[in-house]
Design an enzyme around this catalytic site. Sequence first.
Site, PDB file in Angstrom:
ATOM      1  N   LYS A   1       0.844  -1.189   0.000  1.00  0.00           N
ATOM      2  CA  LYS A   1       0.000   0.000   0.000  1.00  0.00           C
ATOM      3  C   LYS A   1       0.889   1.252   0.000  1.00  0.00           C
ATOM      4  CE  LYS A   1      -3.709  -2.617   0.752  1.00  0.00           C
ATOM      5  NZ  LYS A   1      -4.824  -2.775  -0.178  1.00  0.00           N
TER       6      LYS A   1
ATOM      7  N   HIS B   1      -6.708 -13.360  -7.593  1.00  0.00           N
ATOM      8  CA  HIS B   1      -7.526 -12.362  -6.905  1.00  0.00           C
ATOM      9  C   HIS B   1      -8.938 -12.421  -7.471  1.00  0.00           C
ATOM     10  CE1 HIS B   1      -8.933  -8.606  -5.170  1.00  0.00           C
ATOM     11  NE2 HIS B   1      -7.851  -8.585  -4.424  1.00  0.00           N
TER      12      HIS B   1
ATOM     13  N   HIS C   1      -8.416 -15.533  -2.932  1.00  0.00           N
ATOM     14  CA  HIS C   1      -8.978 -14.781  -1.812  1.00  0.00           C
ATOM     15  C   HIS C   1     -10.346 -15.353  -1.454  1.00  0.00           C
ATOM     16  CE1 HIS C   1      -6.148 -11.228  -1.815  1.00  0.00           C
ATOM     17  NE2 HIS C   1      -5.766 -11.948  -2.855  1.00  0.00           N
TER      18      HIS C   1
END
Length: 485
Positions: free
Chosen positions: A175, A294, A327
């Site tokens: 991030k 993802h 995920h």
Amino acid sequence: MSPQTETKASVGFKAGVKDYKLTYYTPEYETKDTDILAAFRVTPQPGVPPEEAGAAVAAESSTGTWTTVWTDGLTSLDRYKGRCYGIEPVPGEDNQYIAYVAYPLDLFEEGSVTNMFTSIVGNVFGFKALRALRLEDLRIPTAYVKTFDGPPHGIQVERDKLNKYGRPLLGCTIKPKLGLSAKNYGRACYECLRGGLDFTKDDENVNSQPFMRWRDRFLFCAEALYKAQAETGEIKGHYLNATAGTCEDMMKRAVFARELGVPIVMHDYLTGGFTANTSLAHYCRDNGLLLHIHRAMHAVIDRQKNHGMHFRVLAKALRMSGGDHIHSGTVVGKLEGEREITLGFVDLLRDDFIEKDRSRGIYFTQDWVSLPGVLPVASGGIHVWHMPALTEIFGDDSVLQFGGGTLGHPWGNAPGAVANRVALEACVQARNEGRDLATEGNEIIREATKWSPELAAACEVWKEIKFEFQAMDTLDTDKDKDKKR
């Protein structure tokens, strides 16, 4: 029509529209081991009987159309049509039903998730006779499972490649997800890996933007993981996102990752598409790359309880298409996920054989035969205080991914990684000693802070952080009975 031109198709043909249930509702049908079975949550329009609605789903997702056609006589509808073989009301809901549909295996192309979904969840979801429609579950017969290669490597091969056993794997999403230069991005990766994480990760929308082109990112991240490996003696990885605007560009990125010698790449399988994902999975299998998946865009499909597709179906599709990680929600973090339902599809990802269990949302017994398992990834709003619950819920065969829970540490990225690794090791040791993580979790973390100042600082920062919202994806119960209790 003259006798010379009359065909078999014209004999007994009656033009016009007839009720779907006359042909496609067959409650007496006994399902075959080779049938693909589907459980649909059907909400009919007012005035439409549930049998007609269920039959309409079977028809429009297989051989039917809105009117009788001449060419029906040129094939065997009884052999190829979908059949609604059962309907049951949904407990606690008005005008909602579970319709069970069986599809003959010959309706589907071998090894193609794309074709399977085009039939089963194609035009039928826009059908006017239905107010809403949701695909809750699929039973994939072993005959069809065996036409897929599935995950490139699977859980055991991944552990052998990484030489990591007896605990969940730890990851971190870098991030801010957008805006960093490639060099600063690589620096953040290095700090997290050096601190004790197994993986760092590109976020789902990190592809090849003007501020950080993919090739630069790949190079700096490869440098970071090799440097961290040299310092720690552990094998490290970074999920290099190969998702691109074209399949050709996607494969080019995967090839470059292989040339760099990194262990794992990544793909956004829903936005990228099942055809692209299966192609990438085949390449990863042939070239020794692990594949992280993802699920970006999944909530557009699975969030609403009465329309769309449940994530357990998307999870099964991913296991067939190919991926080593996916995920799966956290149960305890910021993203959607009710415990029993989440554990239901986690088992569908990992286990070889899963029994029908409606208490966990599993409508059909599923046998994956020899198809490798997929590691569930818990990610989204989790931090060190969640570690005992995550370890207890997901067990060893999982990836626990702390983005803000690593990079938000007051002392920096590496101390954030240290805090997570210490917390995990403490939880695994306590569990192995026979302690109950569910009841003693906070005490276990507090004990570990005595010999880890990094963990103590993390515990102080996130001691008040909670995400307490009611889950949207819940099990069906009789609301009247719940009120009486």
